[in-house]
Motif scaffolding. Structure first.
Motif, PDB file in Angstrom:
ATOM      1  N   ALA B  13       0.788  -0.866  -0.004  1.00 49.19           N
ATOM      2  CA  ALA B  13       0.023  -0.285  -0.163  1.00 49.19           C
ATOM      3  C   ALA B  13       0.817   0.903   0.011  1.00 49.19           C
ATOM      4  O   ALA B  13       0.284   2.066  -0.085  1.00 49.19           O
ATOM      5  CB  ALA B  13      -1.030  -0.068   1.077  1.00 49.19           C
ATOM      6  N   LYS B  14       1.876   1.235   0.168  1.00 48.37           N
ATOM      7  CA  LYS B  14       2.729   2.087   0.362  1.00 48.37           C
ATOM      8  C   LYS B  14       3.808   2.452  -1.610  1.00 48.37           C
ATOM      9  O   LYS B  14       4.067   2.352  -2.023  1.00 48.37           O
ATOM     10  CB  LYS B  14       4.445   1.996   0.898  1.00 48.37           C
ATOM     11  N   LYS B  15       2.866   3.983  -1.492  1.00 48.57           N
ATOM     12  CA  LYS B  15       3.495   4.747  -2.314  1.00 48.57           C
ATOM     13  C   LYS B  15       4.852   5.449  -2.910  1.00 48.57           C
ATOM     14  O   LYS B  15       4.575   6.174  -1.461  1.00 48.57           O
ATOM     15  CB  LYS B  15       3.044   5.659  -2.878  1.00 48.57           C
ATOM     16  N   VAL B  16       5.957   5.041  -3.695  1.00 43.63           N
ATOM     17  CA  VAL B  16       6.778   5.324  -2.505  1.00 43.63           C
ATOM     18  C   VAL B  16       7.321   6.212  -3.999  1.00 43.63           C
ATOM     19  O   VAL B  16       8.364   7.437  -3.926  1.00 43.63           O
ATOM     20  CB  VAL B  16       8.185   4.207  -2.690  1.00 43.63           C
ATOM     21  N   LEU B  17       7.896   5.979  -5.287  1.00 45.77           N
ATOM     22  CA  LEU B  17       7.426   7.124  -6.214  1.00 45.77           C
ATOM     23  C   LEU B  17       6.253   7.413  -6.833  1.00 45.77           C
ATOM     24  O   LEU B  17       5.141   6.433  -7.417  1.00 45.77           O
ATOM     25  CB  LEU B  17       8.342   6.630  -7.511  1.00 45.77           C
ATOM     26  N   ASP B  18       6.033   8.920  -6.771  1.00 45.82           N
ATOM     27  CA  ASP B  18       4.901   8.497  -7.536  1.00 45.82           C
ATOM     28  C   ASP B  18       4.883   9.339  -8.378  1.00 45.82           C
ATOM     29  O   ASP B  18       3.739  11.227  -8.908  1.00 45.82           O
ATOM     30  CB  ASP B  18       3.368   9.336  -5.806  1.00 45.82           C
ATOM     31  N   GLY B  19       4.893   9.574  -9.665  1.00 40.65           N
ATOM     32  CA  GLY B  19       5.227   9.950 -10.308  1.00 40.65           C
ATOM     33  C   GLY B  19       6.899  11.370 -10.901  1.00 40.65           C
ATOM     34  O   GLY B  19       6.445  12.147 -10.997  1.00 40.65           O
ATOM     35  N   VAL B  20       7.569  10.225 -11.153  1.00 43.83           N
ATOM     36  CA  VAL B  20       9.515  10.929 -11.363  1.00 43.83           C
ATOM     37  C   VAL B  20       9.490  11.705 -11.988  1.00 43.83           C
ATOM     38  O   VAL B  20       9.465  10.194 -13.489  1.00 43.83           O
ATOM     39  CB  VAL B  20       9.930  10.226 -10.468  1.00 43.83           C
TER      40      VAL B  20
END
Lengths: 256, 248
Positions: B13-20
């Motif tokens: 559930a953890k978003k790490v990269l969100d549109g780099v």
């Protein structure tokens, strides 16, 4: 109740995922084993580690197993006046069952745990990632030589365990318990057939595959630092030992 | 040279990269800064193919790295080098074995020529007469240098650095920064560095990009970043506990 069922479901899912990943690793290893360049140096290094360095423990185990088998079977067979069958009893037990199983378990404890620990340490210290970034396939470089070494060296160690077991049995039966040497050897040669030895060797080949694959799998996918490395080593030895015993029964059923 | 387009990656559930989105320029030093746990290592692992994104692209010279097959990607990897945070030297080999490993794997050079190249690369990173030592005999700083020698031994076009000064004292960190500058200026290689070391960043970077909550929130030259009023960037550059970035 719902939580209980969920936990069963999660365990089943994890089990299927493990079996699937292990099968995938096996197929990758088989594929890369035939892709040049073949890394003979790595393979021989692992064969030396699994085979030569396990010699002492296998010889020790095989010798004492043969000796105790002779002692126990003598006590049992004496009641029926069949002491002459001590030789075949020892040889058949060693060749078909105890040679491959005991040497398999001993080498799993020694070499299997070391394989899992080494690969696990390489994983947590990013050495496996480093191989990948240098365009070197880690499965080909690390897993293939270990599986080849396991599959090749377990049968060799089994032959040695069988041989020293028979010698140990001979020493106890003939030198200690006074069975006639000619009878001991003659009966052994009469009863033991080539198929008994090949049955044991087939088993040892499977055990070699099980130990090396399970150790590589747990080591390769280690997570969580030093604690993770310890867990991988323990899990690999436990699972490989259980699989050796289960597959021993299945193979015995198939080949009897 | 490298274009990162709308890269997204989640772990559970953890978003790490969100549109780099980021462009890496050829022959320059780009430093990606951000707090620990913000996904800098995850980003660099995507560039070198250790991780696959959930969506988005990484383009390198018109090749989409994120969609390449293993064999083609391996050819591209030979043009990359990477220095890991822990240096990731192989324990089972000597320093010469470590540095010469890529040459042994990918070239037809004989042992003598490999050793010659190894010595030259070690000299470039300031090490002499260490070829026969094992990684266990090296200090932390020496390990980093050997790791860098191994990363540049194939004369790569791009070298990635994962936290090159972590665990180093300030003097050693400055020495690593000098080493980065010297080797980059001499080899004209593209360097991509991820770090939270502000001193290193401001000293070596041609371009700085800040990763925060899965996105690049600011980018520019060190001077532009110094003048940038963004409170998140200011708090990070000044190393303050109080500010818009929450401390957990």
């Amino acid at each position: 109740m719902k939580a209980y069922l969920e936990s069963i479901g999660r365990s089943a899912e994890a089990f299927v995922a493990t079996v699937g990943s292990m099968a995938l690793m096996f197929f990758q290893a088989v594929m890369y084993a035939f892709v040049p360049p073949i890394k003979f140096r790595n393979i021989f290094k692992q064969m030396e580690f699994v085979g030569v360095q396990s010699l002492f423990v296998v010889i020790l185990t095989g010798t004492f197993t043969g000796m105790v088998l002779a002692l126990q079977s003598y006590n049992a067979l004496k009641r029926f006046g069949a002491e002459s069958l001590v030789g075949p009893s020892v040889a058949l037990s060693m060749a078909r069952e105890l040679g491959p199983v005991l040497s398999g378990l001993m080498v799993t404890g020694r070499a299997g745990s070391a394989m899992a620990t080494e690969l696990g340490t390489m994983r947590v210290t990013e050495q496996i990632d480093a191989l990948f970034t240098m365009a070197v396939n880690p499965v080909k470089h690390l897993v293939v030589p270990r599986i080849i070494a396991g599959v090749c060296m377990f049968p060799v160690l089994t032959v040695i365990a069988d041989f020293v077991g028979v010698i140990g049995g001979y020493m106890v039966g003939v030198k200690l318990l006074g069975i006639n040497a000619g009878v001991y050897i003659g009966r052994t040669v009469d009863f033991v057939q080539v198929s008994d030895i090949t049955t044991g060797l087939t088993k040892s080949l499977v055990f070699g595959l099980i130990t090396s694959l399970v150790a590589c799998y747990y080591g390769y996918y280690t997570m969580g630092g030093a604690e993770g490395v310890g867990k991988s080593a323990t899990s690999s030895v436990v699972l490989a030992s259980v699989l050796i015993l289960v597959s021993d029964y299945l193979l015995s059923s198939l080949m009897s | 040279m490298i274009k990162i387009i709308d890269l997204k990656k989640s772990f559970g559930a953890k978003k790490v990269l969100d549109g780099v989105n980021l462009e890496i320029e050829k022959g320059k030093i780009t430093v990606i800064i951000g707090r620990s746990g913000e996904g800098k290592s995850v980003l660099i692992k995507h560039i070198i193919g250790l991780l696959r994104p959930d969506s988005g692209k990484i383009i390198f010279e018109d090749m989409e790295l994120t969609a390449m097959k293993e064999r083609d990607f391996n050819e591209v990897l030979k043009r990359f080098g990477m220095l890991f945070q822990s240096a990731a030297l192989f324990d089972s080999m000597t320093v010469a074995g470590n540095v010469g490993f890529p040459l042994k794997e990918h070239t037809d050079l004989n042992d003598e020529d490999i050793l010659k190249t190894v010595k030259e690369k070690l000299r470039r990173v300031g090490l002499v007469d260490v070829e026969d030592m094992t990684p266990a005999e090296l200090s932390g700083g020496m390990k980093k240098r050997v790791g860098l020698a191994r990363a540049i031994v194939m004369d790569p076009e791009i070298v990635l650095f994962d936290e090159p000064t972590t665990g180093q004292d300030p003097i050693m960190s400055d020495s690593v920064a000098d080493l980065i500058l010297e080797t980059q200026r001499a080899l004209k290689t593209t360097y991509i560095i991820i770090s939270h070391d502000i001193a290193l960043t401001l000293k070596v970077a041609d371009k700085v990009a800040m990763l925060h909550e899965g996105r690049i929130i600011e980018e520019g030259t060190p001077e532009e970043m110094r003048r940038n009023p963004n409170p998140i960037l200011r708090q990070f550059l000044e190393g303050r506990a109080s500010g818009p970035i929450k401390v957990y």
